[in-house]
Write a protein that holds these residues in place. Sequence first.
Motif, PDB file in Angstrom:
ATOM      1  N   GLU A 119       0.818  -1.220   0.000  1.00  0.00           N
ATOM      2  CA  GLU A 119       0.000   0.000   0.000  1.00  0.00           C
ATOM      3  C   GLU A 119       0.849   1.266   0.000  1.00  0.00           C
ATOM      4  O   GLU A 119       0.603   2.212  -0.748  1.00  0.00           O
ATOM      5  N   GLY A 120       1.883   1.278   0.852  1.00  0.00           N
ATOM      6  CA  GLY A 120       2.759   2.448   0.938  1.00  0.00           C
ATOM      7  C   GLY A 120       3.526   2.698  -0.348  1.00  0.00           C
ATOM      8  O   GLY A 120       3.709   3.841  -0.771  1.00  0.00           O
ATOM      9  N   LEU A 121       3.975   1.614  -0.976  1.00  0.00           N
ATOM     10  CA  LEU A 121       4.737   1.747  -2.231  1.00  0.00           C
ATOM     11  C   LEU A 121       3.859   2.242  -3.380  1.00  0.00           C
ATOM     12  O   LEU A 121       4.278   3.060  -4.188  1.00  0.00           O
ATOM     13  N   ILE A 122       2.630   1.740  -3.442  1.00  0.00           N
ATOM     14  CA  ILE A 122       1.709   2.149  -4.514  1.00  0.00           C
ATOM     15  C   ILE A 122       1.252   3.593  -4.308  1.00  0.00           C
ATOM     16  O   ILE A 122       1.197   4.388  -5.248  1.00  0.00           O
ATOM     17  N   LEU A 123       0.974   3.940  -3.042  1.00  0.00           N
ATOM     18  CA  LEU A 123       0.469   5.281  -2.733  1.00  0.00           C
ATOM     19  C   LEU A 123       1.543   6.352  -2.818  1.00  0.00           C
ATOM     20  O   LEU A 123       1.343   7.415  -3.415  1.00  0.00           O
ATOM     21  N   GLU A 131       5.490  -4.750  -9.288  1.00  0.00           N
ATOM     22  CA  GLU A 131       6.752  -4.192  -8.788  1.00  0.00           C
ATOM     23  C   GLU A 131       6.698  -4.031  -7.267  1.00  0.00           C
ATOM     24  O   GLU A 131       7.662  -4.344  -6.560  1.00  0.00           O
ATOM     25  N   ALA A 132       5.552  -3.557  -6.778  1.00  0.00           N
ATOM     26  CA  ALA A 132       5.373  -3.360  -5.335  1.00  0.00           C
ATOM     27  C   ALA A 132       5.396  -4.702  -4.597  1.00  0.00           C
ATOM     28  O   ALA A 132       5.959  -4.807  -3.503  1.00  0.00           O
ATOM     29  N   LYS A 133       4.806  -5.735  -5.219  1.00  0.00           N
ATOM     30  CA  LYS A 133       4.789  -7.060  -4.588  1.00  0.00           C
ATOM     31  C   LYS A 133       6.201  -7.623  -4.475  1.00  0.00           C
ATOM     32  O   LYS A 133       6.577  -8.197  -3.450  1.00  0.00           O
ATOM     33  N   LYS A 134       6.988  -7.454  -5.527  1.00  0.00           N
ATOM     34  CA  LYS A 134       8.378  -7.922  -5.512  1.00  0.00           C
ATOM     35  C   LYS A 134       9.173  -7.221  -4.409  1.00  0.00           C
ATOM     36  O   LYS A 134       9.950  -7.858  -3.683  1.00  0.00           O
TER      37      LYS A 134
END
Length: 282
Positions: A119-123, A131-134
């Motif tokens: 959430e923090g990476l996407i936001l 990419e955020a999941k990795k």
Amino acid sequence: MENGKILDVQDLRVSFHTYAGEVKAVRGVSFELKEGETLAFVGESGCGKTVTAKAIMRLLQPPFAEIKPESKVIYQDKDVMKMKKKELQAYRGNEVSMIFQDPMTSLNPTMTIGKQIMEGLILHRNMKKDEAKKEAVNMLKLVKIPDAEKRIDAYPHQLSGGMRQRIMIAAALVTEPKLLIADEPTTALDVTIQSQILKLLKKINEKHHTGILFISHDLGVIRRLCDRGIVMNQGKAVEQGDVQEIFRHPSMEYTRKLLAAIPNRRTSLRRRTAADQERGEG
């Protein structure tokens, strides 16, 4: 940013309005934190450590909680108390992150841990989902979560207390904040994992020059990790300075009592001997 200073707290005062009247939880606390510095807040439960941290994050909700108007929290020359909703959103999570004391009340039970870290990476970093999941899997590995690729789809209730605490640490660190507030981050962890997490925090502090505000009642941990310390008592900062100097030459009676309360082999032996004597007399 004056002299590498990222946080400047001046005359912070916080009160709670209860049915029994006003409770003054933080009373005139002032301190500075520089880039790459680790600052400890230490004191017994209820002394105002966590309330100070939540005030810095603007997480205290009026009208029950009130940050007094004379309080100033300056982050990189910006007045946190005057920030609007959008500025606060950028400030929290991206610029400043907080590791909360109780992971069960801080993690969303309806979301997988992966989504909560992502959430923090996407936001804040505008990352794509894959990419955020990795990046989230890499962060889970960094905080020593076994089988990170599988655990990322787990829910908080499916993990142990120690694992949930490490998930909170991963979520706080994933955006590489400039300021990290850590509220008792190693309390629920065993000694081995605690040591690994402290090394991780030290590594991040050195690599990214992250300023760390570390809240703990564990004086041994503070001595290992922190540069400076602030001793809190009844909402006031009664002593502050170099951590090693505070340990060697405490100037306040309250600090001396805190240090005297640290258990060691001698105190443990005295307690066992006294207990054996009492049983013998009985």
